[in-house]
Design an enzyme around this catalytic site. Structure first.
Site, PDB file in Angstrom:
ATOM      1  N   LYS A 163       0.871  -1.187   0.000  1.00  9.88           N
ATOM      2  CA  LYS A 163       0.000   0.000   0.000  1.00  9.88           C
ATOM      3  C   LYS A 163       0.906   1.234   0.000  1.00  9.88           C
ATOM      4  O   LYS A 163       2.009   1.183   0.536  1.00  9.88           O
ATOM      5  CB  LYS A 163      -0.870   0.031   1.259  1.00  9.88           C
ATOM      6  N   HIS A 166       2.047   7.045   2.397  1.00  8.28           N
ATOM      7  CA  HIS A 166       1.575   8.379   2.019  1.00  8.28           C
ATOM      8  C   HIS A 166       1.741   9.412   3.129  1.00  8.28           C
ATOM      9  O   HIS A 166       2.215   9.111   4.221  1.00  8.28           O
ATOM     10  CB  HIS A 166       0.123   8.316   1.536  1.00  8.28           C
ATOM     11  N   HIS A 169       1.106   8.931   6.779  1.00  5.77           N
ATOM     12  CA  HIS A 169       2.011   8.164   7.627  1.00  5.77           C
ATOM     13  C   HIS A 169       3.106   9.018   8.242  1.00  5.77           C
ATOM     14  O   HIS A 169       3.848   8.554   9.098  1.00  5.77           O
ATOM     15  CB  HIS A 169       2.688   7.048   6.804  1.00  5.77           C
TER      16      HIS A 169
HETATM   17  N1  ARG Z   1      -0.800  -0.704   9.924  1.00  6.07           N
HETATM   18  C1  ARG Z   1      -1.752   0.122  10.607  1.00  6.07           C
HETATM   19  C2  ARG Z   1      -2.255   1.207   9.671  1.00  6.07           C
HETATM   20  O1  ARG Z   1      -1.585   1.582   8.739  1.00  6.07           O
HETATM   21  C3  ARG Z   1      -1.192   0.786  11.823  1.00  6.07           C
HETATM   22  C4  ARG Z   1      -0.724  -0.174  12.886  1.00  6.07           C
HETATM   23  C5  ARG Z   1      -0.800   0.430  14.233  1.00  6.07           C
HETATM   24  N2  ARG Z   1      -0.249  -0.412  15.248  1.00  6.07           N
HETATM   25  C6  ARG Z   1      -0.878  -1.381  15.900  1.00  6.07           C
HETATM   26  N3  ARG Z   1      -0.210  -2.088  16.761  1.00  6.07           N
HETATM   27  N4  ARG Z   1      -2.141  -1.630  15.686  1.00  6.07           N
HETATM   28  O2  ARG Z   1      -3.336   1.738   9.916  1.00  6.07           O
END
Ligand code: ARG
Length: 611
Positions: A163, A166, A169
């Site tokens: 993905k 962007h 982030h």
């Molecule tokens: N990968 C997730 C996202 O992009 C964020 C992860 C956050 N961390 C967690 N331990 N849930 O939305």
């Protein structure tokens, strides 16, 4: 705050904690508190040193003094007017006759103004302790030790593979990295974790899409854009041919079983994505100790569901399994789907348990968008219900949304603005500014990267993290605003003064008061004194930024320092005919440069020597 927020017993404990870990500097605030606490009237009123410490404040008008002790709380116990008490206390504190713990040292003068006892610290004394410490601690100045012997995990960035990485982030990435740096500076053993979103049923779809219409070369050329395209195309085709969905489910099941072919494809998607992420991390100078993402926990699910089952927390709901959290106002959490597959939240539960057992953390911090608030409250509650007493040590540090000012940038991938493009754009724009200003011919490339990326990061960290904000190029790159370039510029200016001194045969590096006499009285002027005061506050600001997980406190303090340095630079001639005054002012400039460099380093912003 590191403090358990459920039963926060107030600032007293924290204050006590801070004071215990003071740096080598003299703690004037604490000295004042001790003096006040030793007064017979304070004992009579039944106030402890901790009470006094809570009462002492900083006067709104700095002309009144550096600290103030309001006497309202004494009035009742002493049956006297606060004004009268203030006058009495000030007289006692100023008298030559020793009090219980000896006379007040001359550098701490006390005077009554209405119901307040105001204290003034002699600027030369403040300058002395500051300059001694900065020369003594150098690039460690601002650090302290409350975290010694404790491990803290900071999870940040955590993008989803295949993905786009962007602009959304940037916040987790930059705020998380700054928090990790600050906590490490406070003595914590910090583990930086990137919890990659590298697992889930979507990878079954990606595998099928790749097999049906993908090409290796295409992926290698532009991994994420291509994988994203496959993913979108999969959905378009699946509308015509529903059997694709079934095929994807089978591919994901094969991946879960660890079938070599599916596994290899998935690993390759992950690697290629990580290459792109790493490009951005390198530009930002950000690193991680662990990339254990969601997939890492895929074989640790059974234990979670078993434990939930044993604790009687798991309920069946239309073939799926849930934990009912309605009693806590947190809805129902879906733990396992009817087809047996686990979810994002289950992996977070497994991850927290693993981390506690593996790292024995003191705090486990998640720098994740505030949109995921409910998710975090749910799984932390689940851990608590499972009987893990450390549930409260898992801390969600949320932040608001970032939006680009409309029309500020065209994009490669539809309406998604890639972080890499934002950073490249920043470099280009900075280069144009540098060239237009006609400064810096050689090293423009590197300077533009340091300033451009620094501007983006600084603006990101300048905002209170919980607030939504609009990213504005003109604001970020304004060399005169409350910006990264402005702070970098003041650093470069301090460096340039020191270079000039060197060329004139002086040696600012050697002005350490431990080795030679410095005329601190030469730093009593308003501009120098104001700068000294701000530099003196740096360690406390760093601590507070760490305790509150709020790097913006440090960012803003650096802006204040830069502004004070600029006033000092313009109002006081540093290189003069008076060698003693020159040495003192050079030593202060040396300290300012060191403090700004230390602060910028914690924020992840470069501190160029020339600009
Ligand atoms: N990968 C997730 C996202 O992009 C964020 C992860 C956050 N961390 C967690 N331990 N849930 O939305």
């Amino acid at each position: 705050m590191f403090h358990n927020t459920r039963k926060d017993s107030g600032t007293a404990v924290l204050t006590a904690l801070f004071l215990k870990y003071q740096t080598t500097m003299r703690d004037f605030r604490q000295e004042i508190i001790a003096k006040i606490a030793a007064l017979p009237q304070i004992r009579e009123a039944g106030l402890t040193e901790t009470d006094v410490s809570e009462i002492v404040e900083i006067p709104a008008d700095p002309a009144l003094g550096d600290y103030a002790f309001p006497c309202f709380r004494l009035a009742k116990a002493l049956r006297s007017a606060p004004q009268a008490i203030a006058a009495e206390l000030a007289a006692l504190l100023s008298s030559a006759a020793p009090l219980t713990d000896g006379p007040t040292p001359p550098e701490l003068s006390a005077a009554a103004t209405g119901p307040y006892v105001n204290f003034r610290i002699d600027p030369a004394a403040l300058a002395e302790t500051l300059i001694r410490s900065v020369y003594g601690e150098k690039d460690r100045f601002g650090s302290s030790g409350p975290g010694a012997g404790r491990t803290v995990l900071v999870e940040y960035s955590s993008p989803n593979i295949a993905k786009p990485f962007h602009i959304g982030h940037i916040r987790s990435t930059v705020i998380g990295a700054a928090i990790a740096n600050i906590l490490a500076f406070l003595g914590y053993e910090v583990e930086r974790i990137n919890h990659l979103g590298d697992y889930g049923t979507q990878f079954g779809k990606l595998i099928v899409a790749y097999r049906r219409f993908g090409s290796r070369e295409e992926v290698e050329r532009a991994p994420i854009a291509t994988l994203l395209k496959y993913y979108v195309d999969f959905h378009t085709q699946a509308e015509q041919d529903p059997s694709l969905e079934e095929e994807a489910r089978a591919a994901f099941a094969a991946l879960e079983r660890g079938e070599p072919e599916e596994r290899a494809l998935w690993e390759w998607f992950r690697e290629e994505s990580l290459k792109e992420f790493t490009l951005v991390y390198d530009m930002l100078g950000i690193t991680f100790d662990s990339y254990a993402g969601e997939s890492f926990y895929s074989d640790k699910m059974k234990r979670v569901t078993d434990e939930l089952e044993a604790a009687g927390l798991l309920e069946n709901s239309q073939g799926a399994q849930i934990v009912d959290l309605e009693a806590y106002g947190l809805g129902k959490a879906l733990i396992r789907k009817s087809d047996g597959s686990t979810l994002y939240i289950t992996r977070d539960v497994a991850a927290a348990i693993y981390r506690k057992e593996h790292y024995g953390f003191y705090k486990n911090i998640y720098v994740v968008a505030s949109q995921q608030e409910l998710h975090f409250r749910q799984w932390i509650k689940i851990i608590e219900l499972m009987g893990y007493g450390w549930a409260q040590d898992c801390i969600h540090v949320p932040f608001g949304l970032v939006r680009l000012k409309d029309g500020a940038m065209s994009t490669r991938t539809g309406n998604v603005v890639l972080l890499e493009d934002v950073l490249r754009n920043a470099i280009e724009k900075t280069k144009a500014i540098i060239e237009e200003k006609g400064v810096l011919t050689d090293g423009t490339e590197e300077a533009a990267a340091q300033i451009g990326i620094g501007a983006v990061v600084f603006q990101e960290l300048h905002n209170n993290r919980i607030k939504d904000y609009v990213f504005d190029w003109d604001k970020a790159l304004n060399f005169d605003g409350e910006t990264g370039p402005y702070v970098q510029y003041s650093h470069a200016r301090a460096a340039s003064v020191l270079r000039k001194a060197q060329e004139a045969g002086l040696n600012p590096d050697a002005l350490d008061p431990a080795r030679r006499k410095i005329d601190f009285q030469a730093l009593s002027g308003d501009a120098a004194a104001a700068l000294v005061k701000l530099l003196y506050q740096l360690p406390a600001q760093v601590r507070e930024a760490g305790e509150r997980y709020e790097p913006s406190l440090l960012t803003r303090h650096l802006v204040d320092i830069a502004q004070a340095f600029s006033v000092f630079y313009h109002e006081e001639r540093i290189l003069t005919d008076d060698p003693a005054a020159t040495d003192a002012k050079l030593a202060l400039a040396w300290c300012a440069r060191t403090c700004i460099a230390n602060g910028l380093r914690l924020l992840g912003v470069a501190a160029p020597e020339r600009m």
